[in-house]
Design a protein around this motif. Structure first.
Motif, PDB file in Angstrom:
ATOM      1  N   LEU A   1     -24.534  -0.451   3.229  1.00 49.20           N
ATOM      2  CA  LEU A   1     -24.335  -1.536   2.400  1.00 49.20           C
ATOM      3  C   LEU A   1     -22.958  -1.724   1.891  1.00 49.20           C
ATOM      4  O   LEU A   1     -22.394  -2.964   2.078  1.00 49.20           O
ATOM      5  CB  LEU A   1     -25.209  -1.353   0.987  1.00 49.20           C
ATOM      6  N   GLN A   2     -22.081  -0.601   1.775  1.00 45.96           N
ATOM      7  CA  GLN A   2     -20.738  -0.927   1.523  1.00 45.96           C
ATOM      8  C   GLN A   2     -19.880  -1.525   2.745  1.00 45.96           C
ATOM      9  O   GLN A   2     -18.942  -2.368   2.390  1.00 45.96           O
ATOM     10  CB  GLN A   2     -19.983   0.333   0.925  1.00 45.96           C
ATOM     11  N   GLN A   3     -20.287  -1.106   3.945  1.00 43.65           N
ATOM     12  CA  GLN A   3     -19.841  -1.735   5.270  1.00 43.65           C
ATOM     13  C   GLN A   3     -20.092  -3.208   5.308  1.00 43.65           C
ATOM     14  O   GLN A   3     -19.134  -3.896   5.387  1.00 43.65           O
ATOM     15  CB  GLN A   3     -20.304  -0.892   6.194  1.00 43.65           C
ATOM     16  N   THR A   4     -21.340  -3.465   4.896  1.00 44.87           N
ATOM     17  CA  THR A   4     -21.859  -4.883   4.795  1.00 44.87           C
ATOM     18  C   THR A   4     -20.969  -5.511   3.916  1.00 44.87           C
ATOM     19  O   THR A   4     -20.505  -7.032   4.259  1.00 44.87           O
ATOM     20  CB  THR A   4     -23.278  -4.959   4.719  1.00 44.87           C
ATOM     21  N   ILE A   5     -20.676  -5.135   2.880  1.00 38.79           N
ATOM     22  CA  ILE A   5     -19.967  -5.834   1.777  1.00 38.79           C
ATOM     23  C   ILE A   5     -18.683  -5.885   2.244  1.00 38.79           C
ATOM     24  O   ILE A   5     -17.889  -7.198   2.167  1.00 38.79           O
ATOM     25  CB  ILE A   5     -19.855  -5.189   0.401  1.00 38.79           C
ATOM     26  N   ARG A   6     -18.035  -4.772   2.929  1.00 36.96           N
ATOM     27  CA  ARG A   6     -16.431  -5.111   3.250  1.00 36.96           C
ATOM     28  C   ARG A   6     -16.321  -6.090   4.399  1.00 36.96           C
ATOM     29  O   ARG A   6     -15.462  -7.061   4.378  1.00 36.96           O
ATOM     30  CB  ARG A   6     -15.935  -3.804   3.826  1.00 36.96           C
ATOM     31  N   GLU A   7     -17.456  -6.093   5.407  1.00 37.01           N
ATOM     32  CA  GLU A   7     -17.435  -7.214   6.416  1.00 37.01           C
ATOM     33  C   GLU A   7     -17.697  -8.712   5.848  1.00 37.01           C
ATOM     34  O   GLU A   7     -16.889  -9.389   6.564  1.00 37.01           O
ATOM     35  CB  GLU A   7     -18.451  -6.833   7.469  1.00 37.01           C
ATOM     36  N   SER A   8     -18.515  -8.757   4.993  1.00 36.75           N
ATOM     37  CA  SER A   8     -18.705 -10.086   4.361  1.00 36.75           C
ATOM     38  C   SER A   8     -17.598 -10.577   3.883  1.00 36.75           C
ATOM     39  O   SER A   8     -17.309 -11.934   3.316  1.00 36.75           O
ATOM     40  CB  SER A   8     -20.090 -10.025   3.253  1.00 36.75           C
TER      41      SER A   8
ATOM     42  N   ARG B   1     -12.327 -12.836   8.588  1.00 37.83           N
ATOM     43  CA  ARG B   1     -13.208 -13.147   9.828  1.00 37.83           C
ATOM     44  C   ARG B   1     -14.329 -13.900   9.516  1.00 37.83           C
ATOM     45  O   ARG B   1     -14.739 -14.768  10.028  1.00 37.83           O
ATOM     46  CB  ARG B   1     -13.289 -11.984  10.499  1.00 37.83           C
ATOM     47  N   VAL B   2     -15.152 -13.515   8.302  1.00 37.97           N
ATOM     48  CA  VAL B   2     -16.429 -14.120   7.880  1.00 37.97           C
ATOM     49  C   VAL B   2     -16.084 -15.295   6.791  1.00 37.97           C
ATOM     50  O   VAL B   2     -16.780 -16.484   7.190  1.00 37.97           O
ATOM     51  CB  VAL B   2     -17.173 -13.148   7.388  1.00 37.97           C
TER      52      VAL B   2
END
Length: 87
Positions: A46-53, A57-58
């Motif tokens: 979930l932390q990785q998803t937050i960082r990507e979001s 780039r997003v």
């Protein structure tokens, strides 16, 4: 003689009960450790998803789809809150 037999059986029953409760406690501890490992893995995901979001780039394509654009350098203004020291 019968008293010693009853006493010996009582002691053996106590040992078996204690061993059984120990095995149950170890099983529960292992279950909790496995559950914690799974939750920590989910947290990392979930932390990785937050960082990507939160990445440019997003966010930039999403903002552009809403009709927003990145400001030019001359358009950026830094506002100071009165009473706070400057850095």
């Amino acid at each position: 003689m019968g008293v010693w037999l009853v006493f010996g059986l009582g002691v053996l029953l106590l040992v078996v009960a204690r061993q059984t409760s120990g095995f149950v406690a170890v099983r529960e501890l292992n279950d909790r450790r496995s559950e914690r490992a799974a939750l920590e893995s989910e947290r990392a995901s979930l932390q990785q998803t937050i960082r990507e979001s939160q990445s440019r780039r997003v966010l930039v394509p999403r903002a552009e789809s809403l009709g927003l654009r990145e400001p030019a350098d001359s358009e950026i203004r830094i506002l100071r809150v009165p009473g706070t020291p400057e850095r």
